[in-house]
Design a protein around this motif. Structure first.
Motif, short mmCIF file in Angstrom:
data_model
loop_
_atom_site.label_atom_id
_atom_site.label_comp_id
_atom_site.label_asym_id
_atom_site.label_seq_id
_atom_site.Cartn_x
_atom_site.Cartn_y
_atom_site.Cartn_z
N SER A 91 -36.02 -43.34 7.85
CA SER A 91 -35.97 -43.54 6.50
C SER A 91 -36.06 -44.98 6.19
CB SER A 91 -34.92 -43.00 5.98
OG SER A 91 -34.69 -41.59 6.33
N ARG A 100 -33.62 -40.55 -2.97
CA ARG A 100 -34.20 -39.56 -2.00
C ARG A 100 -33.31 -39.53 -1.08
NH1 ARG A 100 -36.80 -34.81 -2.13
NH2 ARG A 100 -37.05 -34.26 -0.13
N GLU A 104 -30.72 -36.26 0.00
CA GLU A 104 -30.93 -35.60 1.45
C GLU A 104 -29.68 -35.56 2.03
OE1 GLU A 104 -35.68 -36.35 2.03
OE2 GLU A 104 -34.25 -37.62 3.39
N HIS A 105 -28.87 -36.84 1.99
CA HIS A 105 -27.76 -36.63 2.60
C HIS A 105 -26.80 -35.61 2.19
CE1 HIS A 105 -28.54 -40.29 4.79
NE2 HIS A 105 -27.24 -40.42 5.17
N GLY A 108 -29.46 -32.12 1.03
CA GLY A 108 -30.86 -31.80 1.54
C GLY A 108 -31.05 -30.29 1.71
N ASP A 109 -30.07 -29.50 2.22
CA ASP A 109 -30.42 -28.33 2.26
C ASP A 109 -30.75 -27.50 1.04
OD1 ASP A 109 -27.69 -28.70 1.76
OD2 ASP A 109 -27.02 -27.04 2.92
N LEU A 111 -32.31 -28.42 -1.75
CA LEU A 111 -33.57 -28.67 -2.34
C LEU A 111 -34.54 -27.50 -2.42
CD1 LEU A 111 -34.46 -32.23 -0.48
CD2 LEU A 111 -33.52 -31.72 -2.58
N PRO A 114 -36.98 -27.62 1.00
CA PRO A 114 -36.26 -28.67 2.24
C PRO A 114 -37.29 -28.70 3.31
CG PRO A 114 -35.52 -26.31 2.34
CD PRO A 114 -36.30 -26.32 0.87
N ASP A 117 -36.49 -33.60 7.49
CA ASP A 117 -35.88 -34.64 7.19
C ASP A 117 -34.70 -34.21 6.38
OD1 ASP A 117 -36.92 -36.37 8.64
OD2 ASP A 117 -37.80 -37.75 7.27
N SER A 118 -34.86 -33.31 5.33
CA SER A 118 -33.77 -33.22 4.34
C SER A 118 -32.78 -32.41 4.88
CB SER A 118 -34.22 -32.44 3.11
OG SER A 118 -34.87 -31.18 3.18
N ALA A 121 -30.85 -34.60 7.30
CA ALA A 121 -29.78 -35.37 6.60
C ALA A 121 -28.43 -34.91 6.25
CB ALA A 121 -30.41 -36.00 5.25
N THR A 122 -28.34 -33.68 6.14
CA THR A 122 -27.19 -32.93 6.11
C THR A 122 -25.97 -33.05 7.11
OG1 THR A 122 -27.80 -30.84 6.42
CG2 THR A 122 -28.08 -31.44 4.27
#
Length: 194
Positions: A91, A100, A104-105, A108-109, A111, A114, A117-118, A121-122
């Motif tokens: 990133s 963003r 994502e942190h 992210g799940d 979105l 998803p 990366d997203s 990020a979780t």
């Protein structure tokens, strides 16, 4: 202070951006380049280096208490923590927009579309100190984990300390005890027992 010479500028930029001294090739290339945009080329090459994300990603990983082990009495290695570390480095290297990065942190799940990366990020919710082997016998540990997640989220993303709000309101704290427990309700489903 007197103006720094070219070698000093190169060393400063290299240490600031990469945490490493410039290579002999970089030194020779910069000192031999007399074009008017020589400095811009050096900075661009340093920013394009994969070492840039490694150096600056490390600072972020410290802020969010990343570790590849659980800590505490039994320091168990987390064998699958490295994708999150690599996500953070990537990133930074890709110059991902901060908004963003935060989304994502934190979600992210959730979105609409998803990505790898997203979802990676979780992992932000799953890292951090854990006791693990005592959790079923001591359910109070769940609250300690929730407190760690809430404090890390507020401190890392907003620069706010919320330590006191777990027990009481403070006259000067912007986060009340009610806000603290509302945050806990939002995070409750993310902590489970092994």
């Amino acid at each position: 202070s007197p103006e720094a010479d070219r070698l000093t500028l190169l060393r400063r930029a290299s240490y600031d951006l990469l945490g490493l001294p410039p290579s002999k090739e970089q030194i020779d290339g910069f000192l031999g380049d007399r074009s008017p945009n020589a400095w811009e080329k050096v900075v661009d090459s340093l920013l394009a280096s994969p070492r840039y994300g490694e150096k600056w990603g490390r600072h972020w990983l410290d802020v969010i208490r990343f570790g590849e082990s659980t800590g505490f009495e039994r320091n168990v290695i987390i064998n699958n923590a490295w994708p999150f570390r690599d996500y953070v480095i990537r990133s930074f290297n890709e110059d991902k927009p901060y908004d963003r990065f935060v989304i994502e942190h934190l979600a992210g799940d959730e979105l609409d579309q998803p990505t790898y990366d997203s979802l990676t990020a979780t992992t932000f919710y799953r890292i951090g100190p854990r006791v693990r082997f005592r959790e079923k016998n001591y359910p109070s540990y769940r609250y300690d984990y929730m407190d760690d997640m809430i404090r890390t989220t507020y401190q890392g993303f907003m620069g706010l300390s919320v330590n006191c709000a777990r027990c009481h309101d403070h006259k000067f704290d912007p986060i009340t005890r009610l806000d603290y427990y509302r945050s806990m309700a939002a995070f409750w489903g993310y902590v489970d027992y092994d």
